[in-house]
Structure formats: structure tokens, C-alpha cells
Design a protein around this motif. Sequence first.
Motif, PDB file in Angstrom:
ATOM      1  N   ASP A  50     -14.011   4.051  25.007  1.00 50.47           N
ATOM      2  CA  ASP A  50     -15.432   3.714  25.111  1.00 50.47           C
ATOM      3  C   ASP A  50     -16.258   4.547  24.129  1.00 50.47           C
ATOM      4  OD1 ASP A  50     -16.695   1.962  26.633  1.00 50.47           O
ATOM      5  OD2 ASP A  50     -16.467   3.043  28.541  1.00 50.47           O
ATOM      6  N   THR A  51     -17.187   3.927  23.436  1.00 47.90           N
ATOM      7  CA  THR A  51     -18.033   4.686  22.504  1.00 47.90           C
ATOM      8  C   THR A  51     -18.820   5.751  23.267  1.00 47.90           C
ATOM      9  OG1 THR A  51     -18.257   2.666  21.264  1.00 47.90           O
ATOM     10  CG2 THR A  51     -19.752   4.411  20.682  1.00 47.90           C
ATOM     11  N   ALA A  52     -19.250   5.419  24.501  1.00 49.58           N
ATOM     12  CA  ALA A  52     -20.043   6.375  25.289  1.00 49.58           C
ATOM     13  C   ALA A  52     -19.253   7.661  25.540  1.00 49.58           C
ATOM     14  CB  ALA A  52     -20.446   5.738  26.609  1.00 49.58           C
ATOM     15  N   ILE A  53     -17.954   7.524  25.765  1.00 56.51           N
ATOM     16  CA  ILE A  53     -17.116   8.710  26.013  1.00 56.51           C
ATOM     17  C   ILE A  53     -17.067   9.575  24.757  1.00 56.51           C
ATOM     18  CG2 ILE A  53     -14.732   9.457  26.474  1.00 56.51           C
ATOM     19  CD1 ILE A  53     -15.414   8.025  28.890  1.00 56.51           C
ATOM     20  N   LEU A  54     -16.830   8.919  23.619  1.00 56.61           N
ATOM     21  CA  LEU A  54     -16.729   9.681  22.366  1.00 56.61           C
ATOM     22  C   LEU A  54     -18.073  10.338  22.033  1.00 56.61           C
ATOM     23  CD1 LEU A  54     -14.613   7.239  20.170  1.00 56.61           C
ATOM     24  CD2 LEU A  54     -13.835   9.125  21.595  1.00 56.61           C
ATOM     25  N   LYS A  55     -19.144   9.616  22.318  1.00 51.84           N
ATOM     26  CA  LYS A  55     -20.478  10.178  22.036  1.00 51.84           C
ATOM     27  C   LYS A  55     -20.727  11.403  22.905  1.00 51.84           C
ATOM     28  CE  LYS A  55     -23.244   6.768  19.807  1.00 51.84           C
ATOM     29  NZ  LYS A  55     -23.847   5.481  19.949  1.00 51.84           N
ATOM     30  N   LEU A  56     -20.324  11.301  24.168  1.00 49.73           N
ATOM     31  CA  LEU A  56     -20.530  12.435  25.075  1.00 49.73           C
ATOM     32  C   LEU A  56     -19.724  13.649  24.596  1.00 49.73           C
ATOM     33  CD1 LEU A  56     -21.735  13.592  27.701  1.00 49.73           C
ATOM     34  CD2 LEU A  56     -19.746  12.718  28.919  1.00 49.73           C
ATOM     35  N   CYS A  57     -18.465  13.417  24.231  1.00 48.06           N
ATOM     36  CA  CYS A  57     -17.630  14.535  23.747  1.00 48.06           C
ATOM     37  C   CYS A  57     -18.258  15.145  22.496  1.00 48.06           C
ATOM     38  CB  CYS A  57     -16.216  14.068  23.403  1.00 48.06           C
ATOM     39  SG  CYS A  57     -15.256  13.613  24.830  1.00 48.06           S
ATOM     40  N   ALA A  58     -18.764  14.285  21.602  1.00 47.45           N
ATOM     41  CA  ALA A  58     -19.371  14.788  20.354  1.00 47.45           C
ATOM     42  C   ALA A  58     -20.621  15.597  20.681  1.00 47.45           C
ATOM     43  CB  ALA A  58     -19.712  13.619  19.436  1.00 47.45           C
ATOM     44  N   LYS A  59     -21.392  15.114  21.637  1.00 47.03           N
ATOM     45  CA  LYS A  59     -22.638  15.810  21.985  1.00 47.03           C
ATOM     46  C   LYS A  59     -22.325  17.182  22.603  1.00 47.03           C
ATOM     47  CE  LYS A  59     -26.805  15.529  24.741  1.00 47.03           C
ATOM     48  NZ  LYS A  59     -26.606  16.880  25.207  1.00 47.03           N
ATOM     49  N   LEU A  60     -21.386  17.159  23.562  1.00 47.36           N
ATOM     50  CA  LEU A  60     -21.071  18.406  24.260  1.00 47.36           C
ATOM     51  C   LEU A  60     -20.492  19.460  23.319  1.00 47.36           C
ATOM     52  CD1 LEU A  60     -19.556  16.893  27.505  1.00 47.36           C
ATOM     53  CD2 LEU A  60     -21.689  18.172  27.308  1.00 47.36           C
ATOM     54  N   SER A  61     -19.798  19.007  22.276  1.00 46.94           N
ATOM     55  CA  SER A  61     -19.222  20.014  21.372  1.00 46.94           C
ATOM     56  C   SER A  61     -20.134  20.303  20.192  1.00 46.94           C
ATOM     57  CB  SER A  61     -17.828  19.602  20.901  1.00 46.94           C
ATOM     58  OG  SER A  61     -17.717  18.239  20.902  1.00 46.94           O
ATOM     59  N   SER A  62     -21.336  19.761  20.214  1.00 43.14           N
ATOM     60  CA  SER A  62     -22.283  20.091  19.134  1.00 43.14           C
ATOM     61  C   SER A  62     -23.510  20.802  19.685  1.00 43.14           C
ATOM     62  CB  SER A  62     -22.727  18.825  18.404  1.00 43.14           C
ATOM     63  OG  SER A  62     -21.634  18.035  18.087  1.00 43.14           O
ATOM     64  N   ASP A  63     -23.549  21.049  20.995  1.00 43.66           N
ATOM     65  CA  ASP A  63     -24.718  21.694  21.589  1.00 43.66           C
ATOM     66  C   ASP A  63     -24.970  23.063  20.970  1.00 43.66           C
ATOM     67  OD1 ASP A  63     -25.508  19.692  23.154  1.00 43.66           O
ATOM     68  OD2 ASP A  63     -24.672  20.443  25.029  1.00 43.66           O
ATOM     69  N   ASP A  64     -23.895  23.841  20.854  1.00 39.50           N
ATOM     70  CA  ASP A  64     -24.019  25.170  20.277  1.00 39.50           C
ATOM     71  C   ASP A  64     -23.941  25.053  18.749  1.00 39.50           C
ATOM     72  OD1 ASP A  64     -24.223  27.828  20.084  1.00 39.50           O
ATOM     73  OD2 ASP A  64     -22.123  28.268  20.491  1.00 39.50           O
ATOM     74  N   HIS A  65     -22.779  24.661  18.239  1.00 40.52           N
ATOM     75  CA  HIS A  65     -22.629  24.314  16.817  1.00 40.52           C
ATOM     76  C   HIS A  65     -21.525  23.272  16.754  1.00 40.52           C
ATOM     77  CE1 HIS A  65     -19.454  27.340  17.366  1.00 40.52           C
ATOM     78  NE2 HIS A  65     -18.806  26.684  16.436  1.00 40.52           N
ATOM     79  N   GLY A  66     -21.645  22.324  15.841  1.00 40.20           N
ATOM     80  CA  GLY A  66     -20.676  21.224  15.759  1.00 40.20           C
ATOM     81  C   GLY A  66     -19.256  21.740  15.582  1.00 40.20           C
ATOM     82  N   ASP A  67     -18.449  21.600  16.604  1.00 37.94           N
ATOM     83  CA  ASP A  67     -17.105  22.166  16.604  1.00 37.94           C
ATOM     84  C   ASP A  67     -16.097  21.043  16.856  1.00 37.94           C
ATOM     85  OD1 ASP A  67     -14.729  23.411  17.316  1.00 37.94           O
ATOM     86  OD2 ASP A  67     -15.700  25.071  18.361  1.00 37.94           O
TER      87      ASP A  67
END
Length: 442
Positions: A240-257
Amino acid sequence: MELSKEKIISLREKVERKNSIFKDKRYLDSLFLPSKIIGREKQAEQLIQYIDSLKQGLLVPVISVYGRSGAGKSTVVRFVCQNMSDVLSFSFVNLRKAKTVFGCSNLILSELGSENLKSAQGLNKAIDCMENKIEKILAEENKKFFVLILDEYDVIFSDPRGRPSDFVYKLLTLEENLREKGLWLCIITISNNALSEHDLDDRVKSRIGNSEIFFEPYRQEDVFNILQDRAKKAFSVKMDTAILKLCAKLSSDDHGDARRALDLLRIAGELSDGKKLTLEDVDKAVELLQKDRVATIVTNSSYHMRLVVGSICSLSLLSGNPWCATSAIYKKYHTIISKEFKPLSYRRIVDLLVEVENSGLVVSRTISRGRYGYGNEYKLKLSPSLIGPFVSEEWWNSVIEKKKQLDELEDIKAELKSRPRSLFSRPLFRSSNFLKKYNLDL
Ligand SMILES: Nc1ncnc2c1ncn2[C@@H]1O[C@H](COP(=O)(O)OP(=O)(O)OP(=O)(O)O)[C@@H](O)[C@H]1O
Ligand SMILES: [Mg+2]
């Protein structure tokens, strides 16, 4: 419950069922070298330019590649060198496991296919062995250029007795010796901070020049693109795109990792029912990853640093205010340190707080105290109840108990205020145990 042959069969089936969501899990392994790099063209071009200038006789002895974790430094450098192997030989050495500068030189020797040396044999001998080995490799491969990649290079600055400047200086001498023989060596250091930011002698600084390549943290959409590419190959179901977006968001909150994003997706996949990955699986994966990270940081810290972290946890839980002043932390640290240990000075605790901040557990801010000047305050990035148990489970339970008592006391105070006359009519307040428990002087 006992383990039987049948039980093992059913457990195997369960694991297989859960794993059936993955087509090829390797694509979510952060050590996996992808065959395709998303973006990072600017950095790749810079690197190629530096390496290529060797061919024109322009020497770039050291290239410092730096940036925050998960920015693709190791992956991109390795990828570029692998794809230039028609003109150069290279060796990729990860120095993370080395505890000393001499340990680093042994890791380099191992990677070059040479035997390890004893520290008594000295660094000069190690450098000689490296030179011989590099010469031999270049002769065998009929090449002139050698790239020595030293990943996680910051390690050499944490050896308290080692002299990092000497080590870099000796590597530069190695490069000069090879050049006299018509061979070219380029050293690529990969670290979180640029080489020039470290404390190096002037003689070394002037020689290494300033060939630096910065990997800025990924933007959320970059991480999303990386995830999308990997998810297609790693999962047997369409993600699901929503899942990938959430993972991307959560790992970019501090710095894109990108590493954190891939780990998140893999763990969420492991937590799923094997058929479909849900947003709740991602939430659970975040919690698990946070716990793992905190456990690694706290359990690898020194005793005093653990106490400093514990002091912040305790203060923020008991006071309800997440920001803790340095002086309050220092005071708390004194109350929880074991009698067998001598407390560190205020100055050392200030240094430890900087270390705790660098580890990513807290953030700081500077506030004005009027005529008393400026002071620092620290706040945990995660909940104190997630970090506290890693400092010491038993101690943390006692802090929670104290918090409960304080909350009860607050409730009572509120009640006393609202019904002052009924105070002695309630049996609870007549109990002497109760008075003793809360140290109340009524
Ligand atoms: N541009 C990219 N395209 C595809 N995959 C990437 C890219 N950047 C990073 N990755 C993937 O993200 C993960 C982390 O990247 P990498 O190990 O290179 O980060 P790093 O900058 O070296 O981090 P650290 O400082 O923690 O060592 C790896 O699995 C890598 O394959
Ligand atoms: Mg790396």
C-alpha cells in the motif's frame, strides 16, 4: 508447555506463513548493496571527479565523505568504486569493530589479505605491510590506482591513547611512497562529521586538503522512492502506498534516514499476519525499533552516563515537566549514585549531557535566567517510561511507585482544599500509617 516434534512442525508452519509476505527479504537488509541507487547523482559525480583527477596527475590524497546516518554514504561510495573497477582496485574496510588505532590498521591489513600484527610491532611496520600488499594487488591486476575506503572512520578519534593525527599522517606517507613508484593511492574516509571538523595537527590538515563530499539527509520523498523500489522486490504482495508513506514520514521526522525506513518496513512485515501489512503493524514496528535503539544506547553507556539519563527520566516523570535544568539533573544524579562510586564533577556531567544529546536520546535548549545568565535544559525525545527500565529495572519501579504516591498525595490535597471540614471524619485520614507513609504533619 513442552516442545515436541509436532510442536516444532506447527511452529515452522507458523513462521513460514508469516514469512510468506516476503518474496526476497534481502532487499530490506541494510547491508544489502542495491543494484540501483535512487538519486545521489551529485555526490556520485563529485566522487568520480575526484578519483578521475588522479588519472590527470592531480593528487587528491584524502576524500572525506560525511553526513548523518542512513544518508547512503557507504552504499554510494561502494557502488561508484565497484563500477569503476575497470580502472581501479579498491578495498572497503569498516572500522566500527576496532577499539584502537592499531586495531584499525589490523582491520585494513585483514581486508588487504595480510596477516594481523601485534601492537608491539608498531604502526610503521603495519604501514609497510599495507604498502607491500597494495603494490602486489595492483601488479596482479595490472592497474595503477588504488582506493582505500575507510568506513566509520570516526572510530580513530575515540581511542583515548591513540594519536589520530599520527595515523592519518602515516597513511599520507604511504600514499607518497606509492606515488614515487608510479602508483596512486586515494583514501576515502566515511564518517558522520567531516574530517576537517576533527582535531588534527596542522601538518596533517594542510596535506589532506578539503576534498569533502556532503550527503545531506534524505527528504521524505527520497526515502519514499527508495522504499517503493525495495518493496516491489522484497514483498510478495503489493504494498500500500499509505504504508510506504508512513514509513518514509516516520524515518524522516528527525533526519531522512533510509536505513531506519527499511528496518521499519522489514519489522512491520515480520509483525504482520503474513497476508497483508497494516498501519498498526508499522506502529508496532516503530515501538520495537525505538526500544532496540534505546537498549543499545543505554546498555553501552558508562555507569555515570546511565545515571545522567536516569536522572532526566526520573525528573521528567516526577515533575511532569519534560524540560530538566542541568543543575536539577546534577542534584538528582547525586541522589541516585551508588555509595561505592565517587560522583563526577559538575563539569564532567555537563560533558556527559553533550554525549547524551549526541546519542539522540535528548534535545537541549538554552534559556535565560535573568541576572543569573543563561542555562541549558534537556528534554527526552522518547517517553521516560520507555527509557527508564533500561537504566535499571528495579530502580525504575521504585520511581514509578514514588510517582503513584505523589499523584495520590496531589489528589488528597485537592480534596482537602475542597472539603476542609470533613478531613477528620474520613477514616483514611485517621490512619497513622497513612500519615507516616506520606510524611504528613497534620
Ligand atoms: N540512494 C539510495 N538508493 C537505494 N538505496 C539506498 C540509497 N541510500 C541508502 N540506501 C539504502 O539505505 C540503507 C542505509 O544506507 P547506508 O548504509 O549507505 O547509509 P550511511 O550513510 O552509510 O549510514 P551510516 O552513517 O549509519 O553508516 C542501505 O540499506 C542502503 O542500501
Ligand atoms: Mg555507513
